[in-house]
Design an enzyme around this catalytic site. Structure first.
Site, PDB file in Angstrom:
ATOM      1  N   ARG A 164       0.826  -1.213   0.000  1.00 46.70           N
ATOM      2  CA  ARG A 164       0.000   0.000   0.000  1.00 46.70           C
ATOM      3  C   ARG A 164       0.859   1.261   0.000  1.00 46.70           C
ATOM      4  NH1 ARG A 164      -2.218  -3.882  -0.876  1.00 46.70           N
ATOM      5  NH2 ARG A 164      -4.129  -4.731  -0.002  1.00 46.70           N
ATOM      6  N   SER A 236     -11.279  -0.557   3.589  1.00 40.46           N
ATOM      7  CA  SER A 236     -10.379  -1.022   4.652  1.00 40.46           C
ATOM      8  C   SER A 236      -9.687   0.177   5.297  1.00 40.46           C
ATOM      9  CB  SER A 236      -9.330  -1.976   4.076  1.00 40.46           C
ATOM     10  OG  SER A 236      -9.943  -3.107   3.513  1.00 40.46           O
ATOM     11  N   GLU A 332      -4.789   2.797   6.588  1.00 39.27           N
ATOM     12  CA  GLU A 332      -4.619   2.756   5.135  1.00 39.27           C
ATOM     13  C   GLU A 332      -5.241   3.993   4.528  1.00 39.27           C
ATOM     14  OE1 GLU A 332      -6.020  -0.081   1.424  1.00 39.27           O
ATOM     15  OE2 GLU A 332      -5.601  -1.016   3.365  1.00 39.27           O
TER      16      GLU A 332
END
Length: 336
Positions: A164, A236, A332
């Site tokens: 990520r 998420s 995130e």
């Protein structure tokens, strides 16, 4: 080109939290983007480029210029019989790109079905799901250098992809490069990744197609994740933490059935959703924000949440998981 003053950000983000931007500008060509950036009224303003707003939490209104791409061109730029390279412009909805690949009977993107966002953001975030990351598909990235107004191209290696993460998220480069197009490599022959969760069952399917995998991924995601049009969220909220194996063995001594994925000989990835649920936080509430009961990795806006509610809840989640496991979860979501 579209210019809107005092723009309502709740309509441009999937959290649907109240916030406004001083200006919003949407462009459908590189020349229009250059024109906006050269406009003297925006010269001293803070700038933020957004995609579909699926990975953003505005903690207050944004006193600056929000940019959005409406560039939606797509073409095949190479085909060697084994693979093809597709150039997709930044404003294309990511799942529309995946659908195009599947409809063309191309392999590689099907595990990334139904991830919210747009093509440009996919290359910034290095989106991933079910054992596949978009870096596995990216060949190169085209971007406008806002310092020089010139176009630059980055190879996948130059993008410095991690979990990520990418070059474009580095604090010293944040905002310098605006991605305008991404080149992806897809394959004519099967390249399935079926090692994660419910996708393992597809190994037994005799005549497997990318469409079969895509449909199963969509079914799984819909069963776990809220539809942003019905319940605001940013998907998420936390990254799955990667820990060393000595810490993992300590956790495993108390939780023998705890899920995990080996990263290498020394590191293990632990599902953040499992850590949150095991910490007793399923359904936890702060004001109008709640830990989603079907997938604890998600924080939802139950209808009247404020950004303060979300911030209080995610910090409570971090503190509780740390107290129980000694692991600090990292968001995130991009907190603005």
């Amino acid at each position: 080109m579209l210019l809107i003053q005092d723009f309502d950000l709740s309509s441009a983000t999937t959290f649907h939290l109240p916030a406004r931007a001083r200006w919003m500008a949407e462009y459908d060509s590189v020349d229009q983007l250059r024109s906006i950036l050269a406009d003297s009224q925006f010269a001293t303003m803070k700038r933020l480029h957004i995609g579909a707003g699926s990975n953003l939490l505005f903690t207050k209104s944004f006193d600056g210029l929000v940019l959005h791409s409406a560039m939606k061109g797509m073409s095949t730029v190479a085909n060697d019989g084994e693979s093809v390279i597709i150039r997709a412009e930044s404003g294309i909805v990511w799942d529309d790109f995946v659908q195009h690949c599947v409809d063309s009977n191309l392999y590689g993107a099907e595990n990334l079905s139904y991830i919210p966002g747009e093509v440009g953001a996919s290359a910034v975030q290095n989106i991933g799901a079910y054992g596949v990351e978009v870096k596995d598909l990216i060949v190169k990235v085209e971007a406008l250098d806002t310092f020089t107004s010139g176009m630059v191209t980055f190879t996948a290696d130059e993008c410095r992809y991690g979990y990520r993460d990418s070059l474009f998220k580095r604090p010293d480069l944040a905002g310098r490069y605006i991605i305008t197009a991404v080149h992806y490599r897809l394959w004519h022959t099967p390249r399935y990744t079926l090692d994660y969760g419910p996708l393992k069952e597809l190994r037994e399917v005799t005549y497997l197609t990318p469409a079969t995998v895509r449909n199963r991924v969509i079914e799984i995601r819909r069963s776990k994740l809220p539809e942003p049009s019905e319940l605001g969220s940013a998907g998420s909220f936390f990254k799955n933490p990667v820990i060393d194996k000595s810490m993992w063995r300590h956790i495993q001594s108390s939780y023998p059935e705890a899920p995990h994925y080996d990263v290498d000989d020394n590191l293990v990835k632990v599902p953040a959703g499992w850590l949150i649920e095991t910490s007793g936080l399923k359904g936890a509430v702060e004001g109008g924000a709640m830990v989603y009961q079907r997938q604890c990795l998600v924080i939802v806006n139950t209808g009247n949440a404020t950004s303060d509610d979300v911030v209080k809840l995610y910090r409570r989640v971090q503190a509780t998981v740390y107290d129980r496991f000694g692991i600090m979860l990292s968001p995130e979501v991009n907190v603005i």
